[in-house]
Every structure is written in C-alpha cells, then in structure tokens.
Design a protein around this motif. Sequence first.
Motif, PDB file in Angstrom:
ATOM      1  N   MET A 225       0.816  -1.212   0.000  1.00  0.00           N
ATOM      2  CA  MET A 225       0.000   0.000   0.000  1.00  0.00           C
ATOM      3  C   MET A 225       0.850   1.262   0.000  1.00  0.00           C
ATOM      4  O   MET A 225       0.506   2.254  -0.645  1.00  0.00           O
ATOM      5  N   MET A 381      -8.011   2.996   1.079  1.00  0.00           N
ATOM      6  CA  MET A 381      -7.209   1.774   1.186  1.00  0.00           C
ATOM      7  C   MET A 381      -6.258   1.844   2.370  1.00  0.00           C
ATOM      8  O   MET A 381      -6.013   0.843   3.048  1.00  0.00           O
ATOM      9  N   ASN A 385      -6.320  -0.622   5.613  1.00  0.00           N
ATOM     10  CA  ASN A 385      -5.083  -1.257   6.044  1.00  0.00           C
ATOM     11  C   ASN A 385      -4.797  -0.982   7.518  1.00  0.00           C
ATOM     12  O   ASN A 385      -4.308  -1.853   8.245  1.00  0.00           O
TER      13      ASN A 385
END
Length: 405
Positions: A225, A381, A385
Amino acid sequence: MEQWKVNLIVLWFGQFLVMAGMTMIVPFLSLYLQNDLGLQGEHTIGTWAGLIFAGNFVTSFVFQPLWGKLSDRYGRKVMLLRSGFGMAVVMTLMGFATSPWHLLALRLINGTISGFNPASISLISSTTPKEKMGYVMGTLQSGAIAGTILGPFFGGIMADAFGYRPIFYITGALLFLASLLAMFTVKENFDKEKAQAIPQISVVQGLRELTKVPQLTALYAVTFMIQYAMISPMPLIPLFVQHLHGTAENVAFWAGFVGSVTGLSNMVSAPLLGKLGDRIGPEKILGIALFGSAILFIPQAFVGAVWQLLIVRFLLGIFLGGLLPTVNSLIRRFTPEGRESRAYSFNSSMLSLGSMVGPVTGGLISGWVGISGVFLISSAMFFLNFLWVRRSLYHSDGQSVIRGD
C-alpha cells in the motif's frame, strides 16, 4: 566504532547508490531512446520507456524470494555482494546498448540479480541491538529515499554535462566501489552450519509458511500500500499541477517539486519516528502513521493551488516516513528463526508489485473518477489497512500482541 554502526554507515551509502542508480535514468530515458538509440515518434518512445522502466520491477518481484531463500542458507553478506557487483556490471553495460531491446533485456537482468536492499535490511536486523532497531531501520530507509529523490536530479545534471551514456559508466563504477567497501568493512554473525541444518523448503512453501503468521500478512499489505499510494498518482501529478497552476509556465519545475517534497519529509522523519518507535513501541508508530497517511490523502483531492498541494504532500511524507522502517522492524520480530532473509525478500517483492501496479491502475482509475478520486481511493485503502493492522497486531482488548500482553 561498534560493528553495527560501521555496517549501518556503509550500507546507508550502498542503499543510496543503488536507489539513485535505479532512478537516475528517469529524466533522460526518453531522450536516450530518441537521440542515441534512434527511436522516432512520441507513442513509440513512450511505450518503450514504460516497458524499460517497469522491466526492472517485474523481474525483481519474481526473483527476490529466491535470493532471500539463498540468503538464509548461505549468508546475507554473500547475497549483498552478489547483487552489488552484478548490478555494477549490468549498469555499465547499459551504456553500450545499441537498441531498445538491449536496454530492456539489461533492465530485466538488473531486476533479476537485484537484492541489495533486502539483503542490507536482513543483515542490519541481525547485527543491530534490539533496543536500536527502529532507529537503525529508519536511518537505513532514509538512505534509500535519498537515493530515490536525488537520483533523477543527479541524472538530469550529468546528462546535460556529459551526455547520456557516461551516466551508466559512472553509476556502475560507484556501485562497484560501494560493493567493494562493503566487502571489506561489513561483517555479520552468520552460522553456516546451523543455517544449512535447517530443513530446506521451496519458495512457494516458504511463502505459505510465512503467510500463516497473520501479522506478516498485514505487514506485507502495508508495504504494498505504501508503494502503491506513492506511485499511483505520480504519472498524473504533472497534469494536476498544470490544472492548479493555470498556465504552462514552469509546470515541469512545480511538478518535480510536488513529486519530491514527500520524499524529502519522509527522509527526515524516518530515523526520528524509528527512534520514537524504540521507546513507545513500533506497533503504535505504525498505527499512527497509517491513520495519518489516510487522513492526509483526503485534502489532496480538494486543494485549489499548488502551494496547498505542496504543504499537504510534505505533511504526508512525515507520516509515510514511519511506515517502512516500522514494518521492517516488526517483520524481524514476527519471522521464525532462520527465515529472516526470505521474509524481507517477500517484502521487497511487495514493493516491486506496488511499483508495477500503481502507475497502471492509477491511470485507469483516473479515467473514471479523475485524479481527485485516485487520492480518495488511496485514502480509503490506507484506512482499511490501518484497521487490518490493528486487528492483526493487537488483541481484542487493544493490547499489543508483540509484547505478549
């Protein structure tokens, strides 16, 4: 000077030179293809430039776990020197390329033999006192970031001063000297007999074994990420800056400034946050950095001027600086004994995967939601996470898994 400090200093410069060498071709790759290799047409040049730049990451993603396996069996220093001297030769050969195919093949080979960075991290993690781990990982990371930031800058300067081909010769020579210095000064405590007594398993089996540890799976996701979120907006930044700037004048300068300011703050904050993680716990720094990064992607979608984008991306870099060093520190804690290099090599593969997937998906997504949407998706995202990491690194009562609470 204590040996772990010597290792850190030498490998910091090694990380810097490797990442600078990887990114130094960015400013002049298209011009090299046009002027020295004879390509014509913007579309043709752009296609080849994209393939050549991505080629390194494709093979790196595939081969990193293999080198990690061999590193656990034969030692980190051996793999570090293999990668350093190998890349020095390949980088020099790039200056002799006479067609785009030659350059693409050499970039693919370079990715295949790469592994200097994960070998450095693994070696450092095995020789550094535990109470200094966060600080050392942050400092080592700052070397890689400095190389990534300054590589294109030095490449542009040398291209103007010497032409394109000499840059490859100079970079190859510097990589050779860095590897030579590491050969004579870097030391590790590696028991070959003990390592070779450990039952050997395949790369795929090793991945299955490591991903059974939920904390490692979460940490690999963090690594992907970070790279994805950093890289996916990059091809779109010049257009976004042009839109904010309102004129074509000095767009290249401002786009470059916006692209590098995150790395500058990242480079400064990485050692500081690593040191703070040694005091309060790396899992806390990781959670704060993930949450802060998720928040700071949001205003990037709504800025109305270039100076606003610069400020937000500088602040973002501060939080991003707490991610990779903390991840590397935590990977060392959760990895079964004798599998450290393999664990770091899989993490390096996730970095390469983010470098491959980021630009492609960022461009596709922007066609539907615009670059503002890309920033918002990156934020979402990161937040997901953050939740995953909290679930993996903490018990249901909020206490740290790492400390055995």
